[in-house]
Write a protein that holds these residues in place. Structure first.
Motif, short mmCIF file in Angstrom:
data_model
loop_
_atom_site.label_atom_id
_atom_site.label_comp_id
_atom_site.label_asym_id
_atom_site.label_seq_id
_atom_site.Cartn_x
_atom_site.Cartn_y
_atom_site.Cartn_z
N SER A 170 4.71 7.96 5.79
CA SER A 170 3.46 7.21 5.59
C SER A 170 3.13 7.08 4.11
CB SER A 170 2.31 7.89 6.33
OG SER A 170 2.53 7.88 7.73
N GLU A 171 3.43 8.13 3.34
CA GLU A 171 3.22 8.07 1.89
C GLU A 171 4.15 7.04 1.25
OE1 GLU A 171 3.56 11.90 0.11
OE2 GLU A 171 1.88 12.76 1.23
N ILE A 172 5.38 6.97 1.74
CA ILE A 172 6.32 5.99 1.21
C ILE A 172 5.86 4.57 1.56
CG2 ILE A 172 8.71 5.15 1.28
CD1 ILE A 172 9.55 8.05 1.94
N VAL A 173 5.33 4.39 2.77
CA VAL A 173 4.78 3.09 3.17
C VAL A 173 3.66 2.68 2.21
CG1 VAL A 173 3.42 1.89 4.92
CG2 VAL A 173 5.44 3.21 5.59
N THR A 174 2.76 3.61 1.92
CA THR A 174 1.67 3.32 0.99
C THR A 174 2.20 2.93 -0.38
OG1 THR A 174 0.20 4.87 2.14
CG2 THR A 174 -0.38 4.29 -0.12
N GLN A 175 3.22 3.65 -0.84
CA GLN A 175 3.84 3.34 -2.13
C GLN A 175 4.48 1.95 -2.10
OE1 GLN A 175 6.89 6.13 -3.36
NE2 GLN A 175 7.68 4.75 -4.93
N THR B 266 3.46 -1.25 -4.47
CA THR B 266 4.43 -1.98 -5.29
C THR B 266 4.47 -3.45 -4.91
OG1 THR B 266 5.76 0.04 -5.42
CG2 THR B 266 6.84 -2.01 -6.06
N TYR B 267 4.38 -3.74 -3.62
CA TYR B 267 4.39 -5.12 -3.15
C TYR B 267 3.26 -5.91 -3.78
CZ TYR B 267 4.00 -9.05 0.13
OH TYR B 267 3.91 -10.31 0.67
N TRP B 268 2.08 -5.31 -3.83
CA TRP B 268 0.91 -6.04 -4.34
C TRP B 268 0.87 -6.13 -5.85
CZ3 TRP B 268 -1.27 -9.47 -1.59
CH2 TRP B 268 -1.34 -9.34 -0.21
N THR B 269 1.84 -5.51 -6.53
CA THR B 269 1.99 -5.77 -7.96
C THR B 269 2.93 -6.95 -8.18
OG1 THR B 269 3.87 -4.26 -8.24
CG2 THR B 269 1.65 -3.33 -8.51
N ALA C 233 14.27 -2.88 -2.27
CA ALA C 233 15.16 -1.72 -2.46
C ALA C 233 14.60 -0.49 -1.78
CB ALA C 233 15.35 -1.47 -3.96
N LEU C 234 13.28 -0.38 -1.74
CA LEU C 234 12.63 0.76 -1.09
C LEU C 234 12.61 0.60 0.42
CD1 LEU C 234 11.04 3.38 -1.70
CD2 LEU C 234 8.96 1.98 -1.78
N ALA C 235 12.50 -0.65 0.89
CA ALA C 235 12.33 -0.91 2.32
C ALA C 235 13.58 -0.56 3.13
CB ALA C 235 11.97 -2.37 2.55
N ALA C 236 14.77 -0.79 2.58
CA ALA C 236 15.99 -0.53 3.35
C ALA C 236 16.11 0.94 3.76
CB ALA C 236 17.22 -0.98 2.56
N PRO C 237 16.03 1.91 2.83
CA PRO C 237 16.08 3.31 3.27
C PRO C 237 14.86 3.70 4.10
CG PRO C 237 15.65 3.17 0.91
CD PRO C 237 16.02 1.80 1.36
#
Length: 415
Positions: free
Chosen positions: A112-117, A121-124, A132-136
């Motif tokens: 859940s913390e990674i989702v928030t991160q 990042t998406y909204w920047t 790159a973050l979404a695949a893992p």
């Protein structure tokens, strides 16, 4: 500028390789000699094994290299590598293929913390980083679901739905429409298993956005309306979380209605959007989205521009002060709508000021947007050095204003 099919095969290979990848790099990735790559780029010799190896190394279809289909504008080799990894993660996990090297997947709280991160990042506007973050994230969320004890799986389904939805958003922005459809479909299934109405509605809204970018406007409006209606709260008792999700949905319905030139429905939805924002008092975030009175008003600018109500759009712009509460990507999007309103009013210098400021502040974000090119073409004959500079940033050629027709389809799907 030549059409993609007008380049030679060797020229297309060189363009796809890009400035960040040398011939030596490509040769190494293909397990071929540098001479073989040089010969291919000079159109001297390109065997089928070489073509297939180059296609794999450049992460693009053979049809693109041969000029039979066109690559998406501004997509780099690095983007294609990321999208290939994301595609594998989405399709593998949906087929039940899980990471073999992951002994103990992260906990739901850690995911859940990674989702928030990822959303942050998406909204920047850093979409490649999110990809790159979404695949893992997708792989690890699927692995967590696999080991989650019976009776405790709803939270794991929820985080997997979020991972798929983030993936769908990135794929949609990168122009990988089939992947976006697949990811949002898997997100829908996961959200239904999580038994979370707000999360399910957000997935439906995401699908509506994929429809919009695919020019399926009627389908987009139907789904956006349904998603908003399904979660419509009682304003007197609604939480900020409920109002954030509902306001975002009803605002999107207004956007789609405006793209369909339906001013009556757009006005109705805008009224509800402003009411939700006023009830909240300030911007609030939930489930990776942000909504409040500033969001409602800035989005209304783009809606008014789409409806051809330029004067009302400019009045709204004059009423908007500080937009720092918005996410960076939302700020840049507002700047595009503002620049377009100024261009429609023939305020060429103001439009260039607004456009250039946003592009210089967020070149990575701009790379994945269609609207900057539309605005630059609309400004047209103001082809000063400044316009040429803007055109270079967004990868279009300055176009004289005389005889320039504004492509409605571009505006309808440029989100």
């Amino acid at each position: 500028m030549p059409q993609w099919s007008e380049f030679s095969t060797g020229q297309r290979i060189k363009i796809l390789r890009g400035p960040d990848m040398t011939q030596e790099d490509l040769a190494h990735a293909c397990h071929l000699s540098v001479d073989a790559i040089r010969a291919a780029e000079r159109d001297v010799r390109l065997t089928l094994p070489t073509l297939l190896a180059v296609s794999a190394a450049l992460h693009c279809d053979v049809s693109v290299i041969l000029g039979q289909s066109t690559p998406r504008r501004a997509t780099t080799h690095a983007d294609r590598v990321i999208m290939t990894a994301l595609s594998h993660a989405i399709h593998d996990t949906s087929a039940g293929r899980l990471p073999e090297t992951l002994d103990e997947p992260p906990t739901v709280a850690e995911l859940s913390e990674i989702v928030t991160q990822a959303w942050s990042t998406y909204w920047t506007g850093q979409y490649a980083q999110v990809g790159a973050l979404a695949a893992p994230l997708v792989r690890e969320a699927a692995a967590r679901l696999h080991v989650q004890p019976d009776g405790e799986q709803a939270s794991a389904w929820a985080v997997l739905a979020d991972a798929y939805r983030i993936s769908a958003y990135v794929a949609n922005l990168m122009g990988a429409r089939d992947l976006a459809y697949a990811a949002i479909g898997h997100a829908h299934h996961a959200a239904s298993q999580a038994a979370d109405p707000l999360r399910a509605a957000l997935v439906d809204s995401g699908r509506a956005w994929v429809y919009l970018r695919d020019a399926r406007l009627a389908d987009a409006l139907d789904l956006a309306e349904k998603a908003a209606t399904d979660i419509e709260p009682r304003f007197s008792k609604a939480s900020h979380e409920e109002l954030t999700v509902y306001g975002s949905h009803i605002n999107f319905a207004a956007v789609v209605a405006s793209r369909m030139a339906n001013s009556v429905r757009a006005a109705d939805y805008l009224s509800q959007s402003h009411a939700a924002g006023a009830r909240m008092g300030r911007e609030h975030g939930a489930f990776g989205t942000l909504f409040g009175p500033v969001t409602a008003t800035t989005q209304a600018v783009g809606i008014k521009v789409s409806l051809g109500e330029t004067g009302q759009a400019l009045d709204l712009i004059d009423s908007i002060g500080d937009v720092s509460q918005l996410q960076k990507a939302a700020q840049h999007r507002y700047a595009m709508d503002k620049a377009l309103a100024q261009a429609d009013a023939r305020m060429w210098d103001s439009a260039l000021d607004t456009l250039e400021g946003a592009l210089e502040d967020a070149p990575e974000w701009a790379r994945h947007q269609a609207l900057p090119g539309v605005i630059a073409e609309k400004i047209g004959a103001g082809s000063t050095a400044r316009l040429r500079k803007v055109s270079r940033i967004i990868g279009v050629s300055p176009v004289p204003r005389e005889g320039m027709g504004f492509a409605a389809a571009d505006r309808r799907t440029a989100l």
